[in-house]
Design a protein around this motif. Structure first.
Motif, short mmCIF file in Angstrom:
data_model
loop_
_atom_site.label_atom_id
_atom_site.label_comp_id
_atom_site.label_asym_id
_atom_site.label_seq_id
_atom_site.Cartn_x
_atom_site.Cartn_y
_atom_site.Cartn_z
N ALA A 22 37.06 31.56 36.24
CA ALA A 22 37.03 32.97 35.82
C ALA A 22 38.13 33.76 36.54
O ALA A 22 38.55 34.82 36.07
N GLY A 23 38.58 33.23 37.68
CA GLY A 23 39.68 33.89 38.37
C GLY A 23 39.34 34.33 39.79
O GLY A 23 40.03 35.18 40.35
N LYS A 24 38.33 33.72 40.38
CA LYS A 24 37.92 34.12 41.73
C LYS A 24 39.06 33.95 42.74
O LYS A 24 39.33 34.84 43.54
N THR A 25 39.72 32.80 42.68
CA THR A 25 40.81 32.54 43.63
C THR A 25 41.94 33.55 43.44
O THR A 25 42.50 34.08 44.40
N THR A 26 42.26 33.83 42.19
CA THR A 26 43.35 34.77 41.90
C THR A 26 42.97 36.18 42.35
O THR A 26 43.78 36.89 42.96
N VAL A 27 41.73 36.59 42.09
CA VAL A 27 41.29 37.92 42.53
C VAL A 27 41.36 38.01 44.06
O VAL A 27 41.89 38.97 44.62
N THR A 28 40.88 36.96 44.75
CA THR A 28 40.91 36.94 46.21
C THR A 28 42.34 37.08 46.71
O THR A 28 42.66 37.89 47.59
N GLU A 29 43.19 36.28 46.11
CA GLU A 29 44.61 36.28 46.46
C GLU A 29 45.22 37.68 46.28
O GLU A 29 45.94 38.18 47.15
N ARG A 30 44.93 38.30 45.17
CA ARG A 30 45.51 39.62 44.88
C ARG A 30 44.93 40.69 45.81
O ARG A 30 45.59 41.66 46.15
N ILE A 31 43.67 40.51 46.22
CA ILE A 31 43.08 41.46 47.17
C ILE A 31 43.83 41.35 48.50
O ILE A 31 44.21 42.35 49.10
N ALA A 105 31.26 40.28 41.10
CA ALA A 105 31.08 39.16 40.19
C ALA A 105 32.24 39.20 39.19
O ALA A 105 32.46 40.23 38.56
N VAL A 106 32.99 38.10 39.13
CA VAL A 106 34.16 38.06 38.25
C VAL A 106 33.80 37.34 36.96
O VAL A 106 33.22 36.24 36.99
N PHE A 107 34.14 37.95 35.83
CA PHE A 107 33.89 37.33 34.53
C PHE A 107 35.21 37.21 33.78
O PHE A 107 36.13 38.00 33.98
N ASP A 108 35.26 36.23 32.89
CA ASP A 108 36.42 36.04 32.04
C ASP A 108 36.23 36.91 30.80
O ASP A 108 35.20 36.83 30.13
N ALA A 109 37.24 37.72 30.48
CA ALA A 109 37.10 38.67 29.37
C ALA A 109 37.04 37.98 28.01
O ALA A 109 36.66 38.61 27.03
N ILE A 132 29.06 44.56 41.98
CA ILE A 132 29.81 45.22 40.92
C ILE A 132 30.48 44.10 40.12
O ILE A 132 30.63 42.98 40.61
N ALA A 133 30.83 44.39 38.87
CA ALA A 133 31.40 43.35 38.01
C ALA A 133 32.87 43.65 37.74
O ALA A 133 33.25 44.81 37.56
N PHE A 134 33.67 42.59 37.74
CA PHE A 134 35.08 42.72 37.38
C PHE A 134 35.34 41.79 36.20
O PHE A 134 35.23 40.58 36.32
N VAL A 135 35.63 42.39 35.05
CA VAL A 135 35.95 41.60 33.86
C VAL A 135 37.45 41.32 33.90
O VAL A 135 38.27 42.23 33.71
N ASN A 136 37.76 40.07 34.19
CA ASN A 136 39.15 39.66 34.45
C ASN A 136 39.81 39.11 33.18
O ASN A 136 39.14 38.88 32.18
N LEU A 257 34.18 47.06 36.13
CA LEU A 257 35.60 47.39 36.10
C LEU A 257 36.31 46.25 35.39
O LEU A 257 35.72 45.19 35.15
N CYS A 258 37.58 46.47 35.08
CA CYS A 258 38.28 45.41 34.36
C CYS A 258 39.73 45.32 34.82
O CYS A 258 40.23 46.21 35.52
N GLY A 259 40.39 44.23 34.43
CA GLY A 259 41.79 44.08 34.80
C GLY A 259 42.29 42.70 34.52
O GLY A 259 41.66 41.91 33.82
N SER A 260 43.45 42.45 35.08
CA SER A 260 44.05 41.13 34.98
C SER A 260 44.54 40.77 36.37
O SER A 260 45.56 41.30 36.83
N ALA A 261 43.79 39.90 37.03
CA ALA A 261 44.19 39.54 38.39
C ALA A 261 45.55 38.85 38.36
O ALA A 261 46.40 39.10 39.20
#
Ligand code: GDP
Length: 407
Positions: A22-31, A105-109, A132-136, A257-261
């Motif tokens: 879903a992008g957990k590693t990428t979200v972590t990296e970008r944080i 919680a990261v979800f794939d859009a 909180i949810a992040f729709v990635n 919330l939403c975005g593209s990590a």
């Protein structure tokens, strides 16, 4: 000690929960990138992401060992606890959930809620972890925020409280409208930092409609928080944010919330939301434990007897690192602590704050904090470490009540 307690309000012990891919590693990296912890963006596919210290982990492309990394955002310290996303590591997920105060919680859009997101969500429910949810991946072909939100409502059951309206879709996803402040955040091509602009003309009506939907959902979940505003035209962003914080902590609703990590879009607003809505160590109930048949509590107080949970042990070139969540008390280098499982005293060597692949030595660590300790020999993941004069064993997960729960 007052100042120490005040400082605790600016700590967020945060986990990122997700289905594999879903992008957990990428979200972590970008944080870590957004908070200045790393100065270059690692990419998952070339194996340079900084949370992946372990060569085996790089090879397999999945996060096997939870690592805790500290970073700073808006005057807050965020201790990011990496939770394994792979179903084979359920016990490790469980252990990391015990030491979190809140999670993203990261979800794939495109895929929305997947079976594994559901099981991790239930585990987090059991531990009473506010989320909180992040729709990635809003940049992906077929990405659909509304559909992902519907799947959160249907499969996970909290009321989704969508606080952003995406601007553009798929490869034309360029920004979000912040529905609290009614301002747009737009990322120019190649830029990592959002520019704040007025809501584009063509989106104003839709943004207003969604803002009303959000207000109504919050009013339904938390009428008391909004009572004084009934009948008024304007609900301030601050009032709405305060109500969202209460709803998040009660677990009845989840801010979305939403975005593209991958494209580094949406990470800064996500960090703002972590600070605004997720609890500090002071906001969660005291941890419970037992000693000789008596039940004991340890509140997040640096002056109380020391109690901590070791949640990960790893061998590194620096030595054997024991990651601990301190629930109460204070430890310093050279102190002796009691390992309740091994029933022996252990001496604290150095205390490290881990920032990605770097370590900073600190003299003391206090209640609410997450640090790595060098020099412990017997402690294992799951061991309770405590003051030798006030021994206790922190409750294991799954026994009677959750260790950390929100009233
Ligand atoms: P994890 O398994 O949850 O840690 O997921 P990763 O962060 O490893 O991402 C899985 C795959 O999805 C990788 O190939 C990423 O490059 C890709 N990915 C992550 N975030 C995004 C995104 O926002 N958009 C797109 N298109 N791909 C993404």
């Amino acid at each position: 000690m007052r100042t120490h307690l005040d400082a605790l309000t600016t700590v967020r012990n945060l986990g990122i929960l997700a289905h594999v891919d879903a992008g957990k590693t990428t979200v972590t990296e970008r944080i870590l990138y957004a908070t200045g912890t790393t100065h270059r963006r690692g990419e998952v596919h070339d194996g340079t992401t900084v949370t992946d210290f372990d060569p085996q982990e790089r090879d397999r492309g999945i996060t096997i060992f939870a690592a805790a990394v500290s970073c700073a955002w808006d005057g807050h310290r965020i201790n990011l606890i990496d939770t394994p996303g792979h179903v084979d590591f359920a016990a490790e997920v469980e252990r990391s959930l015990r030491v979190l105060d809140g999670a993203v919680a990261v979800f794939d859009a495109v895929a929305g809620v997947e079976p594994q997101s559901e099981s991790v969500w239930r585990q987090a429910d059991r531990h009473g972890v506010p989320r909180i949810a992040f729709v990635n991946k809003l940049d992906r072909a077929g990405a659909d925020l509304d559909r992902a939100v519907a799947s959160i409502r249907e499969r996970l059951h909290p009321a989704p409280l969508v606080v952003q309206l995406p601007i553009g879709a798929e490869d034309r996803f360029t920004g979000v409208v912040d529905l609290l402040r009614m301002r747009a955040l737009v990322w120019a091509e190649g830029s990592d930092t959002a520019e704040e602009v007025p809501v584009p003309q063509g989106l104003r009506e839709e943004a207003l409609r969604r803002r009303r939907v959000l207000e109504e959902a919050v009013a339904e979940l938390h009428p008391a928080a909004l009572e004084e505003f009934v009948g008024r035209e304007e609900l301030s962003a601050e009032t709405l944010a305060a109500a969202l914080r209460d709803v998040t902590r009660s677990g009845d609703g989840v801010v979305v919330l939403c975005g593209s990590a991958y494209r580094n879009r949406g990470i800064e607003p996500l960090l703002d939301a972590v600070v605004a809505y997720l609890p500090s160590p002071l906001d969660v109930p005291a941890v419970r434990g037992g000693h000789d048949g008596t039940e004991q509590e340890r509140a997040a107080d640096p002056a109380a007897p020391f109690a901590a949970l070791a949640f990960k042990v790893s061998a590194t070139p620096t030595g054997r690192l024991t990651y601990v969540r301190i629930y109460s008390g204070t430890i310093g280098k050279g102190d002796t602590v009691w390992d309740a499982g091994a029933r022996r005293g252990e001496r604290i060597g150095r205390i490290l704050r881990v920032q990605a692949d770097r370590h900073t030595q600190v003299d003391r660590a206090l209640a609410g904090d997450i640090v790595a300790v060098v020099g412990l020999r017997s402690a294992r993941a799951g061991s309770t470490l405590c003051d030798p004069r006030a021994p206790l064993v922190l409750e294991p997960p799954g026994v009677s009540e959750p260790v950390v729960s929100v009233a």
